[in-house]
Design a protein around this motif. Sequence first.
Motif, PDB file in Angstrom:
ATOM      1  N   GLU A  34      57.687 -32.619  69.884  1.00 45.22           N
ATOM      2  CA  GLU A  34      56.959 -33.427  68.893  1.00 45.22           C
ATOM      3  C   GLU A  34      56.364 -34.683  69.502  1.00 45.22           C
ATOM      4  OE1 GLU A  34      58.368 -33.950  64.969  1.00 45.22           O
ATOM      5  OE2 GLU A  34      59.648 -32.166  65.039  1.00 45.22           O
ATOM      6  N   TYR A  84      75.604 -29.812  73.484  1.00 46.79           N
ATOM      7  CA  TYR A  84      75.360 -28.447  73.039  1.00 46.79           C
ATOM      8  C   TYR A  84      76.127 -27.481  73.915  1.00 46.79           C
ATOM      9  CZ  TYR A  84      71.619 -30.618  70.438  1.00 46.79           C
ATOM     10  OH  TYR A  84      70.911 -31.421  69.589  1.00 46.79           O
ATOM     11  N   LYS A  91      78.900 -25.353  64.937  1.00 47.89           N
ATOM     12  CA  LYS A  91      77.815 -24.779  64.156  1.00 47.89           C
ATOM     13  C   LYS A  91      76.853 -24.078  65.110  1.00 47.89           C
ATOM     14  CE  LYS A  91      74.176 -26.506  61.148  1.00 47.89           C
ATOM     15  NZ  LYS A  91      73.568 -27.762  60.694  1.00 47.89           N
ATOM     16  N   PRO A  96      60.300 -24.609  60.834  1.00 46.49           N
ATOM     17  CA  PRO A  96      60.771 -25.574  59.831  1.00 46.49           C
ATOM     18  C   PRO A  96      61.763 -26.586  60.406  1.00 46.49           C
ATOM     19  CG  PRO A  96      61.721 -23.384  59.460  1.00 46.49           C
ATOM     20  CD  PRO A  96      60.680 -23.233  60.511  1.00 46.49           C
ATOM     21  N   ASN A  97      61.944 -27.672  59.696  1.00 41.17           N
ATOM     22  CA  ASN A  97      62.918 -28.686  60.087  1.00 41.17           C
ATOM     23  C   ASN A  97      64.299 -28.048  60.194  1.00 41.17           C
ATOM     24  OD1 ASN A  97      61.120 -30.813  57.916  1.00 41.17           O
ATOM     25  ND2 ASN A  97      61.231 -31.061  60.119  1.00 41.17           N
ATOM     26  N   GLY A  98      64.992 -28.428  61.226  1.00 37.87           N
ATOM     27  CA  GLY A  98      66.368 -27.941  61.385  1.00 37.87           C
ATOM     28  C   GLY A  98      66.459 -26.536  61.940  1.00 37.87           C
ATOM     29  N   ALA A  99      65.328 -25.957  62.363  1.00 39.11           N
ATOM     30  CA  ALA A  99      65.328 -24.574  62.841  1.00 39.11           C
ATOM     31  C   ALA A  99      66.023 -24.433  64.193  1.00 39.11           C
ATOM     32  CB  ALA A  99      63.893 -24.060  62.942  1.00 39.11           C
ATOM     33  N   GLY A 100      66.024 -25.517  64.968  1.00 37.85           N
ATOM     34  CA  GLY A 100      66.656 -25.455  66.289  1.00 37.85           C
ATOM     35  C   GLY A 100      65.692 -25.735  67.420  1.00 37.85           C
ATOM     36  N   LYS A 101      64.527 -26.295  67.124  1.00 33.38           N
ATOM     37  CA  LYS A 101      63.513 -26.550  68.158  1.00 33.38           C
ATOM     38  C   LYS A 101      64.001 -27.603  69.158  1.00 33.38           C
ATOM     39  CE  LYS A 101      60.421 -27.709  65.049  1.00 33.38           C
ATOM     40  NZ  LYS A 101      61.323 -27.609  63.875  1.00 33.38           N
ATOM     41  N   SER A 102      64.489 -28.726  68.632  1.00 33.88           N
ATOM     42  CA  SER A 102      64.990 -29.774  69.536  1.00 33.88           C
ATOM     43  C   SER A 102      66.244 -29.306  70.252  1.00 33.88           C
ATOM     44  CB  SER A 102      65.294 -31.055  68.759  1.00 33.88           C
ATOM     45  OG  SER A 102      64.098 -31.598  68.250  1.00 33.88           O
ATOM     46  N   THR A 103      67.011 -28.475  69.591  1.00 32.17           N
ATOM     47  CA  THR A 103      68.205 -27.916  70.240  1.00 32.17           C
ATOM     48  C   THR A 103      67.786 -27.116  71.466  1.00 32.17           C
ATOM     49  OG1 THR A 103      69.318 -27.800  68.109  1.00 32.17           O
ATOM     50  CG2 THR A 103      70.230 -26.449  69.887  1.00 32.17           C
ATOM     51  N   ILE A 116      76.634 -26.544  68.238  1.00 38.15           N
ATOM     52  CA  ILE A 116      77.079 -27.928  68.292  1.00 38.15           C
ATOM     53  C   ILE A 116      78.093 -28.118  67.187  1.00 38.15           C
ATOM     54  CG2 ILE A 116      75.173 -28.835  66.848  1.00 38.15           C
ATOM     55  CD1 ILE A 116      75.341 -31.310  68.837  1.00 38.15           C
ATOM     56  N   GLU A 117      79.193 -28.723  67.540  1.00 37.74           N
ATOM     57  CA  GLU A 117      80.273 -28.962  66.575  1.00 37.74           C
ATOM     58  C   GLU A 117      80.544 -27.737  65.708  1.00 37.74           C
ATOM     59  OE1 GLU A 117      79.238 -32.548  64.540  1.00 37.74           O
ATOM     60  OE2 GLU A 117      79.475 -33.755  66.346  1.00 37.74           O
ATOM     61  N   HIS A 133      54.705 -29.792  64.710  1.00 32.73           N
ATOM     62  CA  HIS A 133      54.585 -29.374  63.314  1.00 32.73           C
ATOM     63  C   HIS A 133      53.129 -29.262  62.905  1.00 32.73           C
ATOM     64  CE1 HIS A 133      58.747 -29.403  62.133  1.00 32.73           C
ATOM     65  NE2 HIS A 133      58.937 -30.577  62.693  1.00 32.73           N
TER      66      HIS A 133
HETATM   67  N1  LIG Z   1      74.734 -33.766  66.845  1.00 34.69           N
HETATM   68  C1  LIG Z   1      74.694 -32.842  65.860  1.00 34.69           C
HETATM   69  N2  LIG Z   1      75.760 -32.618  65.087  1.00 34.69           N
HETATM   70  C2  LIG Z   1      75.721 -31.702  64.086  1.00 34.69           C
HETATM   71  N3  LIG Z   1      74.639 -30.979  63.793  1.00 34.69           N
HETATM   72  C3  LIG Z   1      73.544 -31.175  64.527  1.00 34.69           C
HETATM   73  C4  LIG Z   1      73.502 -32.106  65.589  1.00 34.69           C
HETATM   74  N4  LIG Z   1      72.272 -32.078  66.160  1.00 34.69           N
HETATM   75  C5  LIG Z   1      71.590 -31.172  65.457  1.00 34.69           C
HETATM   76  N5  LIG Z   1      72.322 -30.622  64.485  1.00 34.69           N
HETATM   77  C6  LIG Z   1      71.906 -29.603  63.513  1.00 34.69           C
HETATM   78  O1  LIG Z   1      71.319 -28.542  64.218  1.00 34.69           O
HETATM   79  C7  LIG Z   1      70.240 -28.008  63.482  1.00 34.69           C
HETATM   80  C8  LIG Z   1      69.025 -27.907  64.365  1.00 34.69           C
HETATM   81  O2  LIG Z   1      68.576 -29.211  64.706  1.00 34.69           O
HETATM   82  P1  LIG Z   1      67.281 -29.460  65.600  1.00 34.69           P
HETATM   83  O3  LIG Z   1      67.222 -30.905  65.865  1.00 34.69           O
HETATM   84  O4  LIG Z   1      67.318 -28.553  66.755  1.00 34.69           O
HETATM   85  O5  LIG Z   1      66.117 -29.023  64.599  1.00 34.69           O
HETATM   86  P2  LIG Z   1      64.563 -29.089  64.792  1.00 34.69           P
HETATM   87  O6  LIG Z   1      64.061 -27.714  64.685  1.00 34.69           O
HETATM   88  O7  LIG Z   1      64.211 -29.834  66.022  1.00 34.69           O
HETATM   89  O8  LIG Z   1      64.118 -29.915  63.504  1.00 34.69           O
HETATM   90  P3  LIG Z   1      62.949 -30.994  63.278  1.00 34.69           P
HETATM   91  O9  LIG Z   1      61.718 -30.231  63.027  1.00 34.69           O
HETATM   92  O10 LIG Z   1      63.375 -31.729  62.060  1.00 34.69           O
HETATM   93  O11 LIG Z   1      62.882 -31.863  64.491  1.00 34.69           O
HETATM   94  C9  LIG Z   1      70.058 -28.899  62.277  1.00 34.69           C
HETATM   95  O12 LIG Z   1      70.645 -28.267  61.172  1.00 34.69           O
HETATM   96  C10 LIG Z   1      70.817 -30.140  62.629  1.00 34.69           C
HETATM   97  O13 LIG Z   1      71.351 -30.759  61.479  1.00 34.69           O
END
Ligand SMILES: Nc1ncnc2c1ncn2[C@@H]1O[C@H](COP(=O)(O)OP(=O)(O)OP(=O)(O)O)[C@@H](O)[C@H]1O
Lengths: 403, 250
Positions: free
Chosen positions: B171, B53, B14, B35-42, B11-12, B203
Amino acid sequence: MSTQSAVKEVVYYKAETAQLFAPIIALAQNSANDIPAAIIDKQNAARALFTTYGVPYPKLERWKYSNFYPVLKKMDLAPAALTDIWRGDLSLVKPIKDMLAELWVQALLTKEAPKSDDVRDDNAFWYLNDIQNVQGWVIDIPAGANVSEKLLLETVNKDNTYNAERIIIRVGRNARLVLDEQHNHQTNDHRYFKNWVTQIVLDDNAELVHTRMQNDSLKAAYVQNTSVTLGRDARYYGLTINKGAQIFRNQYAVMFEGEGAHASIRSSANVGHDQHIDLTTCVYHNVKSCTSDQIVRNVLHDKATGVFQGKVYVEKGADYTDGSQSSKALLLSPFASMHAKPELEIYADEVKCAHGATCGALDEKALFYARSRGIAYEDARAMLVTAFLEEVKDGLPLIEDSE
Amino acid sequence: MISIKNLHARIEEKEILKGLSLEIEPGKVHAIMGPNGAGKSTLASVIAGREEYEVTEGEVIMNGKNLLDLEPEERAAEGVFMAFQYPLEIPGVPMNTFLRTALNAQRKLRGEEELDSLAYLKKIKPLAKTLGVSDDMLKRALNEGCSGGEKKRNEVLQMSMLEPQFAVLDETDSGLDIDALRVVADGVNALRDGQRSFLVITHYQRLLDYIKPDVVHVLAGGRIVETGGPELALRLEDEGYAKFISEEAA
Ligand SMILES: Nc1ncnc2c1ncn2[C@@H]1O[C@H](COP(=O)(O)OP(=O)(O)OP(=O)(O)O)[C@@H](O)[C@H]1O
Ligand SMILES: [Mg+2]
């Protein structure tokens, strides 16, 4: 623009106006002689005013965004009156010409056009209507009457016509009326200009539910001037749903004259092409404890333009006023535009006046949410647009038609 | 069988998912922690088809089709459902209208007959009751003015109505009080029928006490870094993710 060229522009407009409206001005001069002198005087004065001021031009503050001239000049404006436009209890509707002996009708016909901002050339279209002010209808609902059947106005205007209609409505004390206007067209290349004035008087505790489906031709111009005066505890609910017209100016002047009254002005538009939909209001809270709301929801496609110039004026001493304005627009094309200017002028102390204006695209996240549940893109879009437009009906006492 | 192979998504500019692979057998519940930010919601969003995405590599195969080739609504009709981590509010559209439209859209795409409002109500009433979603809530604009927990219940109600073949719960436990957690878990368990597959992102080990997973994965740095049985979740509760994060950094 320099002052010099501004002056030139104004002179130009006025000269062109005189030419464009010559048949109408001439026609009115030949009008019948069984009309009370006061009304003839009014018509003459209006003719002079309109000839002086001409079609409102964009230099005027309240006409900055809405220019009728380019649309009107493509028209061949042959004057035409409307017949057979009413459905429902026809005994409630009388031609103005049959009501001229009534003093209250005379008083309304000779009344000054409501002014906004002390400028007279703002009201040129009202003057233009004044020239033919006996062409139209009187609806007089006696005190206590609750008209159960709604009164329906259905109009289809003809190609290359000019139509000045005057509608006078009085709802007596404790009475209630539902008026539904359906503005239709034959084909979308019909050019016509409707210049209507509606004067509404609501006595104490009277109620008027006033809906309008504006589905005029895409080449039509329409100016609707509406004035509403409300007595104590009276209620006015006005809703306009816009689909048609090339250019439409829906202009309201609302005057509260008794405490505890309420007025709603609602307008939605779902328009595209090069359509132009303008709602301009002035709501005068002259007395205490009245409420007003103005809700505008515009969905603009293609090169469509929306305008909302809303004004709430709260007189000194008009405490416990609640006057709100909310305008939201969805711009569904990069060429669509919305001009929203909610204004407040408050001289009282105890006042609640909320106003807001937003403008944006369709919520992509909500769209995805709906699609992720299986709703196809176009349907999801339509669902969100419909829901957005429906907000103008919040809290209105409407009886929904089954379509 | 759902099979995710070598998934890369960004995404963007990254890169978030960096070669994620995963297989879920019919009827199984897989949990994903990390962990937070690992990419689960992605991962969840990519499965459901969110357009922000960009998938640069890999595939998600279900029923012999690559889901990544389908529009979000086609995936839904195919049987994919995602319960959102942050459910959206849809102003002006009552839950009943929304859900019936969705249900019938899916049925239509599958060539099934649409449900009339009576049949719809007959179906939703008992489910709403079990999940503690009131009539008032069903008539209100979807999720508007709802608390976090109420929104999560609405998600599970939608899932129960749509009866997906593959449900991703992002979640769904967060924001729920202890009683609601049990109610929601019961709702999920009621859908376990030996065929339907689940991917449960959480979590907290606590949810997994109620929804017993068959497999637990750890997602860190855009990849599955460890896979085990239910005991893995317990171990993570004690140890945290420090080990995986340092591995990732290395
Ligand atoms: N729209 C976006 N623009 C830029 N970066 C993004 C965007 N959406 C997500 N990210 C980045 O992608 C990474 C993964 O995000 P994601 O939401 O998948 O994490 P997660 O594992 O679900 O975290 P959490 O446990 O906090 O829900 C994070 O670093 C987040 O900052
Ligand atoms: Mg997340």
